[in-house]
Design a protein around this motif. Structure first.
Motif, PDB file in Angstrom:
ATOM      1  N   TRP A 130      62.801 -63.509 -27.572  1.00  0.00           N
ATOM      2  CA  TRP A 130      62.098 -64.774 -27.775  1.00  0.00           C
ATOM      3  C   TRP A 130      61.637 -64.926 -29.216  1.00  0.00           C
ATOM      4  CZ3 TRP A 130      62.169 -69.034 -25.146  1.00  0.00           C
ATOM      5  CH2 TRP A 130      62.466 -69.009 -23.795  1.00  0.00           C
ATOM      6  N   TRP A 135      64.692 -65.670 -31.267  1.00  0.00           N
ATOM      7  CA  TRP A 135      65.153 -67.010 -30.902  1.00  0.00           C
ATOM      8  C   TRP A 135      64.272 -68.074 -31.536  1.00  0.00           C
ATOM      9  CZ3 TRP A 135      69.519 -68.632 -28.813  1.00  0.00           C
ATOM     10  CH2 TRP A 135      69.587 -69.944 -28.373  1.00  0.00           C
ATOM     11  N   PHE A 136      62.960 -67.866 -31.530  1.00  0.00           N
ATOM     12  CA  PHE A 136      62.050 -68.844 -32.110  1.00  0.00           C
ATOM     13  C   PHE A 136      62.291 -68.987 -33.608  1.00  0.00           C
ATOM     14  CE2 PHE A 136      57.980 -70.010 -34.058  1.00  0.00           C
ATOM     15  CZ  PHE A 136      57.799 -71.246 -33.463  1.00  0.00           C
ATOM     16  N   SER A 139      65.661 -70.684 -34.193  1.00  0.00           N
ATOM     17  CA  SER A 139      65.671 -72.085 -33.788  1.00  0.00           C
ATOM     18  C   SER A 139      64.860 -72.957 -34.742  1.00  0.00           C
ATOM     19  CB  SER A 139      65.153 -72.229 -32.359  1.00  0.00           C
ATOM     20  OG  SER A 139      63.802 -71.865 -32.270  1.00  0.00           O
ATOM     21  N   VAL A 140      63.800 -72.423 -35.302  1.00  0.00           N
ATOM     22  CA  VAL A 140      63.045 -73.188 -36.298  1.00  0.00           C
ATOM     23  C   VAL A 140      63.919 -73.429 -37.535  1.00  0.00           C
ATOM     24  CG1 VAL A 140      61.100 -73.059 -37.913  1.00  0.00           C
ATOM     25  CG2 VAL A 140      60.756 -72.536 -35.509  1.00  0.00           C
ATOM     26  N   ALA A 192      65.211 -79.461 -30.121  1.00  0.00           N
ATOM     27  CA  ALA A 192      64.122 -78.493 -29.909  1.00  0.00           C
ATOM     28  C   ALA A 192      63.876 -78.264 -28.427  1.00  0.00           C
ATOM     29  CB  ALA A 192      62.840 -78.979 -30.586  1.00  0.00           C
ATOM     30  N   LEU A 231      66.622 -76.054 -27.136  1.00  0.00           N
ATOM     31  CA  LEU A 231      66.527 -74.681 -27.630  1.00  0.00           C
ATOM     32  C   LEU A 231      65.373 -73.909 -27.013  1.00  0.00           C
ATOM     33  CD1 LEU A 231      67.239 -75.166 -31.437  1.00  0.00           C
ATOM     34  CD2 LEU A 231      68.742 -74.103 -29.762  1.00  0.00           C
ATOM     35  N   TRP A 232      64.263 -74.574 -26.736  1.00  0.00           N
ATOM     36  CA  TRP A 232      63.047 -73.864 -26.327  1.00  0.00           C
ATOM     37  C   TRP A 232      62.755 -73.930 -24.841  1.00  0.00           C
ATOM     38  CZ3 TRP A 232      59.870 -76.256 -30.848  1.00  0.00           C
ATOM     39  CH2 TRP A 232      60.230 -75.622 -32.036  1.00  0.00           C
ATOM     40  N   PRO A 238      62.774 -72.664 -21.262  1.00  0.00           N
ATOM     41  CA  PRO A 238      63.065 -71.374 -20.626  1.00  0.00           C
ATOM     42  C   PRO A 238      63.783 -71.562 -19.290  1.00  0.00           C
ATOM     43  CG  PRO A 238      60.779 -71.939 -20.287  1.00  0.00           C
ATOM     44  CD  PRO A 238      61.371 -73.023 -21.152  1.00  0.00           C
ATOM     45  N   PRO A 242      65.872 -68.197 -22.994  1.00  0.00           N
ATOM     46  CA  PRO A 242      66.167 -69.591 -23.345  1.00  0.00           C
ATOM     47  C   PRO A 242      67.326 -70.119 -22.497  1.00  0.00           C
ATOM     48  CG  PRO A 242      65.909 -68.264 -25.316  1.00  0.00           C
ATOM     49  CD  PRO A 242      65.911 -67.325 -24.165  1.00  0.00           C
ATOM     50  N   GLY A 250      64.741 -80.242 -20.842  1.00  0.00           N
ATOM     51  CA  GLY A 250      64.099 -79.902 -22.114  1.00  0.00           C
ATOM     52  C   GLY A 250      64.402 -80.917 -23.198  1.00  0.00           C
TER      53      GLY A 250
END
Length: 154
Positions: free
Chosen positions: A11, A14-15, A18-19, A45, A48-49, A51, A70, A97
């Protein structure tokens, strides 16, 4: 510990990635007006985020592995494993999402636009007609002949 547990590390990575994708993607579509850029970035976003729950079967001696990841990763792993259930679940959650991201971006963008309009209106009343001066100068510029720049060739 963060390093010994793979899901929090997943995570975190991934965060961060993804940012970076969102920032570079936002700048890549800078030719669009602001609201469509916000909506596209919000949708991406959200995808991507979001879950999703997954489970990977293990050998008979072990129970396998399950947890949250994700939804894009769940969908990709489901595609690679030819698991239609994971593809469907991940795809539905990515769609949800994306819709939530678009709605959030729309309301954030709309709120920012309303705040700017409120500031402009309150500024006009405080300054005693600053907006009227702007309108007068705009009309004067529109009625004036076109400005000619000097040139060396003529």
């Amino acid at each position: 510990m963060l390093i010994s547990d793979s899901i929090p590390l997943l995570w975190l990575c991934w965060f961060v990635l993804s940012v970076a994708v969102l920032v570079f993607g936002y700048f890549a579509i800078s030719f669009l007006p602001r609201l469509p850029r916000w909506l596209i970035a919000g949708g991406v976003a959200g995808m991507l985020w979001m879950p999703a729950f997954f489970s990977v079967p293990g050998p008979e001696s072990e129970l396998g592995y399950s947890g949250w990841a994700p939804s894009l990763v769940v969908t990709a792993v489901g595609f690679l494993q030819h698991n239609g259930g994971q593809i469907f679940l991940g795809g539905v959650l990515m769609t949800i999402g994306a819709l939530l991201g678009v709605l959030a971006a729309f309301f954030i963008g709309r709120r920012g636009r309303q705040d700017n309009n409120d500031d402009d209106r309150s500024g006009d009343s405080r300054t005693g007609g600053k907006g009227a001066e702007r309108d007068h100068s705009r009309r004067r510029q529109e009625s004036a002949p076109a400005r000619r720049e000097p040139s060396l060739g003529r």
